[in-house]
Design a protein around this motif. Structure first.
Motif, PDB file in Angstrom:
ATOM      1  N   HIS A 118       0.833  -1.212   0.000  1.00  0.00           N
ATOM      2  CA  HIS A 118       0.000   0.000   0.000  1.00  0.00           C
ATOM      3  C   HIS A 118       0.866   1.260   0.000  1.00  0.00           C
ATOM      4  N   LEU A 119       1.911   1.263   0.816  1.00  0.00           N
ATOM      5  CA  LEU A 119       2.793   2.434   0.876  1.00  0.00           C
ATOM      6  C   LEU A 119       3.482   2.689  -0.459  1.00  0.00           C
ATOM      7  N   ILE A 120       4.015   1.647  -1.066  1.00  0.00           N
ATOM      8  CA  ILE A 120       4.735   1.830  -2.327  1.00  0.00           C
ATOM      9  C   ILE A 120       3.775   2.167  -3.462  1.00  0.00           C
ATOM     10  N   ALA A 121       2.665   1.448  -3.546  1.00  0.00           N
ATOM     11  CA  ALA A 121       1.699   1.713  -4.622  1.00  0.00           C
ATOM     12  C   ALA A 121       1.150   3.136  -4.502  1.00  0.00           C
ATOM     13  N   GLY A 122       0.811   3.537  -3.298  1.00  0.00           N
ATOM     14  CA  GLY A 122       0.306   4.897  -3.094  1.00  0.00           C
ATOM     15  C   GLY A 122       1.345   5.944  -3.448  1.00  0.00           C
ATOM     16  N   SER A 123       2.590   5.698  -3.058  1.00  0.00           N
ATOM     17  CA  SER A 123       3.668   6.646  -3.365  1.00  0.00           C
ATOM     18  C   SER A 123       3.903   6.750  -4.867  1.00  0.00           C
ATOM     19  N   LEU A 124       3.915   5.609  -5.558  1.00  0.00           N
ATOM     20  CA  LEU A 124       4.125   5.622  -7.005  1.00  0.00           C
ATOM     21  C   LEU A 124       2.967   6.307  -7.733  1.00  0.00           C
ATOM     22  N   ALA A 125       1.739   6.022  -7.318  1.00  0.00           N
ATOM     23  CA  ALA A 125       0.581   6.646  -7.963  1.00  0.00           C
ATOM     24  C   ALA A 125       0.602   8.163  -7.747  1.00  0.00           C
ATOM     25  N   LEU A 126       0.912   8.589  -6.531  1.00  0.00           N
ATOM     26  CA  LEU A 126       0.990  10.019  -6.243  1.00  0.00           C
ATOM     27  C   LEU A 126       2.134  10.670  -7.018  1.00  0.00           C
ATOM     28  N   ALA A 127       3.291  10.013  -7.042  1.00  0.00           N
ATOM     29  CA  ALA A 127       4.437  10.550  -7.787  1.00  0.00           C
ATOM     30  C   ALA A 127       4.101  10.679  -9.272  1.00  0.00           C
ATOM     31  N   GLY A 128       3.440   9.669  -9.831  1.00  0.00           N
ATOM     32  CA  GLY A 128       3.048   9.734 -11.241  1.00  0.00           C
ATOM     33  C   GLY A 128       2.120  10.902 -11.517  1.00  0.00           C
ATOM     34  N   ALA A 129       1.161  11.129 -10.635  1.00  0.00           N
ATOM     35  CA  ALA A 129       0.220  12.238 -10.825  1.00  0.00           C
ATOM     36  C   ALA A 129       0.927  13.589 -10.713  1.00  0.00           C
ATOM     37  N   ILE A 130       1.793  13.734  -9.720  1.00  0.00           N
ATOM     38  CA  ILE A 130       2.514  15.001  -9.539  1.00  0.00           C
ATOM     39  C   ILE A 130       3.465  15.255 -10.712  1.00  0.00           C
ATOM     40  N   LEU A 131       4.198  14.214 -11.113  1.00  0.00           N
ATOM     41  CA  LEU A 131       5.120  14.377 -12.242  1.00  0.00           C
ATOM     42  C   LEU A 131       4.369  14.690 -13.535  1.00  0.00           C
ATOM     43  N   ALA A 132       3.205  14.086 -13.739  1.00  0.00           N
ATOM     44  CA  ALA A 132       2.402  14.376 -14.930  1.00  0.00           C
ATOM     45  C   ALA A 132       1.924  15.819 -14.912  1.00  0.00           C
ATOM     46  N   TRP A 133       1.614  16.324 -13.765  1.00  0.00           N
ATOM     47  CA  TRP A 133       1.127  17.697 -13.619  1.00  0.00           C
ATOM     48  C   TRP A 133       2.255  18.713 -13.774  1.00  0.00           C
TER      49      TRP A 133
END
Length: 177
Positions: A118-133
């Motif tokens: 959960h920690l890694i998946a959440g971090s990767l999903a958040l990082a992907g969204a921030i980097l895309a933005w």
């Protein structure tokens, strides 16, 4: 009866101190090793069907997990064990800790695999969204990849990230201990 009656943490503590109940923790051995309520017996949900409670059936059983959700979902299996009466710890171990009641913990134990996922998946999903933005729209694919992995896990029970994490040195050391 297909549902377990609920018992709050303070009431359970009183009944445990009086020797009126047995507490059965249905989480995984790793979760139990990380932290548990003193006096709880570990009977992982996956091995419940193979476990018999011949000396305990005359007692009142209280089942617990981390939040109470697994226990509630497994109520019919737990009730089928034939205890005189059975309860679920309302809110599970989380509620016990929120009530300020003591737990036995081994901080050196790594977090349970599911929480690591959960920690890694959440971090990767958040990082992907921030980097895309902020950087490039293509980074949204990272969030999509993580979402697809979680969907696969939910549909099939196969979690590639958990399998990879299980190979990590901190998890292998714990599993062999």
């Amino acid at each position: 009866m297909t549902t377990l009656r609920k018992i709050d943490p303070r009431k359970l503590q009183q009944k445990m101190q009086a020797g009126e109940v047995i507490l059965i923790d249905i989480r995984s051995p790793r979760e139990f090793a990380h932290e548990h309520i003193e006096g709880a017996q570990l009977v992982p949900l996956g091995s419940l069907d193979r476990h018999d409670f011949p000396d305990s059936r005359r007692q009142t059983a209280v089942f617990t997990c981390r939040s109470g959700a697994r226990t509630t979902m497994a109520a019919s299996r737990l009730l089928a064990k034939g205890f005189r009466s059975a309860y679920v710890l309302e809110g599970g171990l989380n509620a016990w800790k929120r009530a300020g009641l003591p737990v036995q913990s081994a901080p050196a134990e790594p977090l349970p695999l599911q929480r690591q996922v959960h920690l890694i998946a959440g971090s990767l999903a958040l990082a992907g969204a921030i980097l895309a933005w902020r950087v490039a729209p293509e980074f949204i694919l990272l969030s999509g990849f993580v979402g697809a992995g979680l969907l696969l896990d939910g549909l099939t029970g196969f979690c590639g990230m958990a399998r990879l994490l299980a190979l990590m040195p901190w998890n292998r050391q714990s599993a062999s201990a």
